[in-house]
Write an enzyme that holds these catalytic residues in place. Structure first.
Site, PDB file in Angstrom:
ATOM      1  N   HIS A 200       0.838  -1.223   0.000  1.00 54.44           N
ATOM      2  CA  HIS A 200       0.000   0.000   0.000  1.00 54.44           C
ATOM      3  C   HIS A 200       0.863   1.260   0.000  1.00 54.44           C
ATOM      4  CE1 HIS A 200      -3.292  -2.732   1.203  1.00 54.44           C
ATOM      5  NE2 HIS A 200      -2.372  -3.268   1.976  1.00 54.44           N
TER       6      HIS A 200
ATOM      7  N   LYS B 143      15.425  21.804 -10.605  1.00 54.41           N
ATOM      8  CA  LYS B 143      14.804  20.507 -10.843  1.00 54.41           C
ATOM      9  C   LYS B 143      15.615  19.547 -11.705  1.00 54.41           C
ATOM     10  CE  LYS B 143      10.652  19.617 -10.643  1.00 54.41           C
ATOM     11  NZ  LYS B 143       9.296  19.362 -11.095  1.00 54.41           N
TER      12      LYS B 143
END
Ligand code: ARG
Length: 459
Positions: free
Chosen positions: A154, A281
């Site tokens: 999960h 980035k």
């Protein structure tokens, strides 16, 4: 000129002609078409259907065409499809003998044969790419046998695992893909040539001879089926779709693991991209594209499945729509596997970061519960006691490894000194010694097993 224009008064309308043609995309099959024609002509010669001279002339003509296409002296254009192009060009070069090549053959069995040859080559190429990928996964696994990382369910930290076990998991997927392609290849290697248009032929042909020349395993047993069967291409597309599904999962992991939040892996600069506006980035464009391209390959599979679902026996022109999905899927799958092979070979593993991440988040809580069951406490009760310990840790800002024996004993008198080692991540992974588990011995065996199964494809 059309191969079939004898029956018609007027030439095909330009718009209809453009719509009908497949040369723009099937010209890449020229090698397979010439191979098929060479085998067919040789067989016609051996069976006395063509004379020795005719056979020799067709052979020389086809070889000349192949040479000229290869060196760029002959441009493939101006015909309906690759089959008409080559036959027309042959007749232009050698005259009447060229017109005899199509004896005992139809474009229906010709295209079905050519396309199988092309897809068979695609299978071999994709297998080669996958072998390279599994080799890299195996070498990354070898290097990371002693590195620990969190295992997730999960997307929540579940239990610590070995990095090598992670890489082996993907090797298992890609080995299955290899096996699947290998298996599909058997059904694909059946030769339709000799089925003619749909009902077979009245000429005394020898199909076994063309089969051997073209390297097919078997010859088809029903002409109606053989000219219209495209299961082999659908199987290829399904195999490629699963390859993409596996790559896409790996891409998803890569995108997460290389984020600042995880920081487990680092993509090298030469395989990363930047942002045009945000100077800080470093973006995972390559894995994102792999994840995105998965959709195209699934689309290609669905396109072909939809084409074949409404085909009354036998050949129908809808089947011309079989090629583009295949070309698109094979080019996409091969390039994605190759890119991933490079990426995985060069990705940097932040070993310490993964280790600390594995120790956080109470990832050894199951080991606490297992410890208690080992001391005679039923698993459900052990689960509840461990839950209380985790809550105590959260309230007091502690990790399981920070707890003293007294704190453990406050939850249950069953705890002894050795609980303090049992809650470490290393003890946790090494306790999982079942086949396929996280212990060093189990993961070492898992890797050996990957290598053994890969060997079959290395020859
Ligand atoms: N271009 C056609 C295809 O790709 C070749 C077969 C044509 N046969 C026919 N009967 N029209 O399927």
């Amino acid at each position: 000129m059309k191969l079939w224009e004898g029956r018609f008064d007027k030439p095909l309308d330009k718009m209809a002609d453009d719509f009908n043609e497949s040369l723009s995309f099937d010209k890449v099959m020229w090698r397979a078409d010439i191979r098929g024609s060479l085998a067919h002509a040789a067989m016609l010669g051996n069976c006395g259907i063509l004379t020795k001279e005719e056979t020799a002339s067709v052979k020389a003509g086809l070889e000349g065409i192949a040479e000229d296409i290869e060196r760029g002296a002959l441009v493939i254009e101006g015909a309906e499809d690759i089959h008409s192009f080559i036959e027309t060009e042959l007749t232009r070069r050698i005259g009447d003998a060229g017109k005899k090549l199509h004896t005992a053959r139809s474009r229906n069995d010709q295209v079905a044969t050519d396309f199988r040859l092309v897809v068979l080559e695609g299978v071999a190429r994709l297998k080669g790419c996958l072998v390279g990928l599994v080799e890299v996964l195996a070498s990354r696994a070898r290097e990371s046998l002693d590195y620990l990382m969190p295992g997730f369910t999960h997307l929540r930290k579940a239990q610590p695992i070995r990095c090598a076990q992670y890489f082996n998991a993907y090797s298992e997927m890609f080995l299955r893909d290899l096996d699947r392609l290998d298996d599909a290849e058997k059904r694909m290697s059946v030769m339709p040539l000799g089925s003619a248009a749909l009902a077979g032929t009245s000429y005394p042909i020898d199909r076994e001879q063309t089969r051997a020349a073209l390297g097919f395993r078997e010859i088809s047993q029903n002409a109606l089926d053989a000219v219209s069967d495209r299961d082999f291409a659908a199987e290829y597309l399904f195999c490629a779709s699963l390859v993409m599904a596996h790559l896409s999962r790996l891409a998803e992991d890569t995108i997460l693991y290389t984020s600042d939040e995880f920081g487990y892996w680092e993509i090298p600069d030469e395989l990363s991209t930047g942002s045009s506006i945000m100077p800080q980035k470093k973006n995972p464009d390559l894995p994102e594209l792999v994840r995105g391209k998965t959709g195209r390959v699934y689309g290609d599979l669905i396109a072909l499945l939809t084409v074949i679902k409404g085909i009354p026996l036998a050949y129908n022109k809808d089947l011309q729509e079989d090629k583009e999905p295949y070309f698109d899927a094979s080019a996409t799958a091969e390039s994605c596997v190759k890119i991933y092979t490079e990426l995985l070979a060069r990705i940097k593993l932040n070993v310490n970061r993964m280790y600390y991440a594995a120790s956080e988040g109470f990832s050894t809580a199951t080991d606490v519960a297992n410890y208690l069951t080992g001391h005679g406490i039923p698993f459900r009760d052990a689960h509840a006691v461990t839950g209380k310990i985790v809550r105590y840790c959260i309230e007091n800002h502690k990790a399981l490894t920070d707890l003293t024996l007294e704190e453990f004993r406050a939850a249950s008198p069953a705890f002894e000194e050795d609980i303090l080692t049992a809650v470490t991540v290393r003890a946790s992974v090494d306790a999982r010694n079942s086949v396929g588990g996280a212990s060093r011995a189990a993961v070492t065996e898992g890797l050996a097993s990957v290598r053994r199964r890969l060997r079959k494809y290395l020859a």
